[in-house]
Scaffold this active site. Sequence first.
Site, PDB file in Angstrom:
ATOM      1  N   GLU A 160       4.937  55.722  64.000  1.00 24.93           N
ATOM      2  CA  GLU A 160       5.704  56.937  63.677  1.00 24.93           C
ATOM      3  C   GLU A 160       7.032  56.649  62.977  1.00 24.93           C
ATOM      4  OE1 GLU A 160       5.910  59.090  67.382  1.00 24.93           O
ATOM      5  OE2 GLU A 160       3.728  59.173  67.569  1.00 24.93           O
ATOM      6  N   ASN A 201       0.977  53.355  62.035  1.00 25.86           N
ATOM      7  CA  ASN A 201       0.326  54.505  62.672  1.00 25.86           C
ATOM      8  C   ASN A 201       1.284  55.685  62.692  1.00 25.86           C
ATOM      9  OD1 ASN A 201      -1.987  55.463  64.302  1.00 25.86           O
ATOM     10  ND2 ASN A 201      -0.564  55.485  66.014  1.00 25.86           N
ATOM     11  N   HIS A 237      -3.761  64.191  66.307  1.00 25.12           N
ATOM     12  CA  HIS A 237      -3.556  65.132  67.415  1.00 25.12           C
ATOM     13  C   HIS A 237      -3.595  66.531  66.791  1.00 25.12           C
ATOM     14  CE1 HIS A 237      -2.689  62.093  70.376  1.00 25.12           C
ATOM     15  NE2 HIS A 237      -1.732  61.581  69.631  1.00 25.12           N
ATOM     16  N   GLU A 265      -5.938  58.524  67.458  1.00 26.06           N
ATOM     17  CA  GLU A 265      -5.537  59.231  68.686  1.00 26.06           C
ATOM     18  C   GLU A 265      -6.114  60.645  68.704  1.00 26.06           C
ATOM     19  OE1 GLU A 265      -1.309  58.922  69.473  1.00 26.06           O
ATOM     20  OE2 GLU A 265      -1.178  56.972  68.462  1.00 26.06           O
ATOM     21  N   ASP A 267      -7.526  64.108  69.349  1.00 26.39           N
ATOM     22  CA  ASP A 267      -7.837  65.164  70.305  1.00 26.39           C
ATOM     23  C   ASP A 267      -7.638  66.501  69.612  1.00 26.39           C
ATOM     24  OD1 ASP A 267      -4.999  65.415  70.398  1.00 26.39           O
ATOM     25  OD2 ASP A 267      -4.862  64.379  72.314  1.00 26.39           O
TER      26      ASP A 267
END
Length: 452
Positions: A160, A201, A237, A265, A267
């Site tokens: 990030e 990432n 996400h 990641e 979801d």
Amino acid sequence: MRTSRTPLRACLTALVAAAALLAAGTGTARAADPPLRDLAAAKGKVIGTAVTGSKLTGAYADITGTQFGSLTPGNAMKWGSVEPTQGGFNWTEADQIVAFAQAHNQQVRGHTLVWHSQNPSWLTNGNWTPAQLGTLLQNHINTEVGRYKGKVSVWDVVNEPFDEDGGYRSTIWYDGLGSGYIANALTWAHAADPDAKLYINDYNVEGVNAKSTALYNLVRSLKQQGVPIDGVGLQAHLILGQVPATLQQNIQRFADLGVDVAVTELDVRMSLPADSVKLAQQAADFKSVVAACAAVNRCVNVTVWGFTDSDSWVPSTFPGYGAATPYDENYQQKPAYHGIAEALGGGGTSEPPPTGACSAAYSVTSQWNTGFTGQVRISCSGASLSSWKVNWAYGAGQRITQAWNATCAQSGTAVSCANASYNGSVPDGGSVTFGFNASWSGSNPVPTVSLG
């Protein structure tokens, strides 16, 4: 006034005798898909999950070991976890996850070496000179990557680094060391384990936008400088129904730079409570993301951020949202699971399970003078179902008036009930039930039920 209990007891007695006559499923039944990790491997991909070390027992461990080809420690490898006090290390959970992965022939994705969050207070509250801060970072990378050399095949080295507008995020690292901290971190990680794949990432970089373009430009610059950078991680996400239309295009443009891409990641959160419409959309979203990765040769991995809703970060972070993963809190596969499987080539031609492997049992749970409540349980042993349909014929004029957890239709005496969008899956050794209300008059004999 309710009628005598005697007719109900007679019905239940008849049910026991009728149970032996229940037929095995045919039409919509099929053998279970291979595990997700096998479906992914057949396409040259890896499917992974984030895990919590303390939960790696029982059903959680069984699913983790069976379904996934890579593991990401959700928190166990972050700086605040491994070095909570300066020079005081705690590798217990990280070691546990690595050992589990080795025992189950799984890759480990190390997460994460350089981040602005979940750092220990001794680090964030220190009054460091740039030289001191750089030394601390280099020592941390050397220590952690060195410990797992040959055991962790992929590292999210920098996590990030960008703001939403594409500018560099103000962090202890950027503010203290400038943007060069990214190249340094990659270089140090490569020196500690030359065989590990090294990634940058970030989140909200799934589609083509200002933030993902900043990441693209950084990776291109690093490649031009000869800095060791092997891949880009798109966290994903996502919010229900908001998969970026440019996802595959974005994956491809990074791949065209000569780096691998991973969805790291994944979801898909929804406003609670979940319902059949939301779960169907979630399945479509998971399928869309995995299919976009599958379509690009250099998209190598899709990792879900926890496979079960009981292990999801979403409810505590986004109040009112949840149900973001492919399994529910009881470790039952949700439609999202099958969306992933279909994107990886599963969910193919229907075929019947072995005779007697799946069956349906009809019962009357309560009865009064004009109506009754019934239930049907679909059970499998030795096979599984991806969808189901149950049929029976009433023999005494009974009429279905209401159903739940299934869609039921009646024509004359014939009744047909099919699964809802969220409960078509019946795993081997598992079952699902649906219920209904119906009217009756005079008698209420138990019908013979079949899957078909």
